[in-house]
Design a protein around this motif. Structure first.
Motif, PDB file in Angstrom:
ATOM      1  N   SER A  66     113.503  61.673 153.170  1.00 16.11           N
ATOM      2  CA  SER A  66     114.963  61.531 153.129  1.00 16.11           C
ATOM      3  C   SER A  66     115.690  62.705 153.776  1.00 16.11           C
ATOM      4  O   SER A  66     116.720  62.531 154.429  1.00 16.11           O
ATOM      5  CB  SER A  66     115.432  61.396 151.673  1.00 16.11           C
ATOM      6  N   GLU A  69     115.870  62.375 157.758  1.00  9.86           N
ATOM      7  CA  GLU A  69     116.320  61.124 158.398  1.00  9.86           C
ATOM      8  C   GLU A  69     117.326  61.370 159.508  1.00  9.86           C
ATOM      9  O   GLU A  69     117.440  60.566 160.433  1.00  9.86           O
ATOM     10  CB  GLU A  69     116.878  60.185 157.322  1.00  9.86           C
ATOM     11  N   TYR A  88     108.787  53.801 158.695  1.00 10.84           N
ATOM     12  CA  TYR A  88     109.574  53.383 157.532  1.00 10.84           C
ATOM     13  C   TYR A  88     109.155  52.012 157.013  1.00 10.84           C
ATOM     14  O   TYR A  88     109.360  51.701 155.828  1.00 10.84           O
ATOM     15  CB  TYR A  88     111.074  53.446 157.850  1.00 10.84           C
ATOM     16  N   LEU A 105     117.828  54.992 151.252  1.00 11.64           N
ATOM     17  CA  LEU A 105     118.118  55.720 152.486  1.00 11.64           C
ATOM     18  C   LEU A 105     119.177  56.792 152.225  1.00 11.64           C
ATOM     19  O   LEU A 105     120.203  56.513 151.608  1.00 11.64           O
ATOM     20  CB  LEU A 105     118.639  54.761 153.558  1.00 11.64           C
ATOM     21  N   TYR A 126     121.075  51.432 161.387  1.00 13.85           N
ATOM     22  CA  TYR A 126     120.811  51.006 160.009  1.00 13.85           C
ATOM     23  C   TYR A 126     120.427  49.530 159.993  1.00 13.85           C
ATOM     24  O   TYR A 126     119.464  49.139 159.329  1.00 13.85           O
ATOM     25  CB  TYR A 126     122.041  51.231 159.126  1.00 13.85           C
TER      26      TYR A 126
END
Length: 263
Positions: A66, A69, A88, A105, A126
């Motif tokens: 995390s 990212e 992922y 996320l 995303y």
């Protein structure tokens, strides 16, 4: 609503030991915070399933990447994003193997206009990542996180406006407080797109406490979530420094289920 506990509360305790302890306490649901690449393998999933009882629901999986990212998924180097999608997908595969529906996320630390990609590009990435992970069986849910783009209710609203029903969120009370945002404003911004909840408490001096140790109005916030259509669970997520021993966190867990389990 059912309440549970995240293994993140016990970090850096070994993950399997944390799962075993929660199972021994008959915690009805838990979030698994994986800490290594080896903990998202098919073999490790079998180990997890061997120590959890059939009555325990694993709600979600929290990636150990995390904090990276913004580099892996949201940097200016698009090829790195494309390659990170495959990585992922492992989280999604692992989630399905242990019965979880959600992968959490954090997203991008760099904001539009200060060196980061545009919000438009963020939403597009995303969506592409979400679709790839959904094919493996789990939902990618954006958490509101302090010092990340997602800390802002305005950003959350913008994300929903662009993506519509193709976005889901994890609502975390402490992250809203730490970012100087009103938790009710963050919750309201997420509307009916909340897929999961990290529950904790706070007061005028501490932004993260065990539920019941602060001044958070749970009846109001949980009532708001229900009025917005939320029908999922909530897991306690605090830091190891926020409680003394296992009994502290178990008492908090029992208090939530006793007082708010019918909301």
């Amino acid at each position: 609503m059912k309440f549970g506990i995240s293994t993140a509360c016990f970090y850096p305790e070994d993950l399997l030991k944390s799962i075993e302890r929660l199972t021994a306490e008959n915690v009805c649901c838990m979030e698994i915070f994986v800490n290594t690449i080896g903990e998202v393998t098919k073999e490790f999933a079998k180990e997890v399933n061997s120590v959890t009882s059939s009555g325990i629901k694993i709600t979600s999986v929290h990636p150990f990447t995390s904090g990276y990212e913004h580099i892996l998924l949201f940097s200016d180097y698009y090829r790195r994003f494309e390659e990170s999608i495959d990585f992922y997908k492992r989280y999604s595969e692992f989630a399905c193997r242990v019965g979880a529906d959600i992968v959490v996320l954090h997203g991008d630390k760099r904001f539009e206009g200060s060196g980061g990609i545009s919000d438009f590009e963020y939403f597009e990435r995303y969506y592409k990542l979400r679709e790839a992970m959904k094919r493996e069986g789990a939902v990618l849910a954006q958490e509101n996180v302090n010092l990340f783009r997602s800390q802002s209710p305005e950003f959350i609203e913008k994300m929903i406006k662009y993506l519509g029903n193709d976005v889901d969120f994890v609502f975390d009370i402490k992250q809203a407080v730490r970012s100087k945002n009103n938790p009710f404003d963050v919750c309201r911004a997420m509307g009916n797109r909340i897929a999961h909840m990290h529950i904790n408490d706070n007061d005028g001096y501490n932004d993260c406490l065990l539920p019941g140790k602060g001044t958070m109005d749970y009846e109001k916030i949980l009532g708001m979530m229900r009025s917005q259509g939320y029908g999922g669970n909530a897991v306690i997520e605090v830091y190891r420094r926020n409680f003394s021993d296992m009994e502290d966190i178990v008492q908090s867990y029992r208090m939530l289920n006793r007082n708010f389990g019918n909301l």
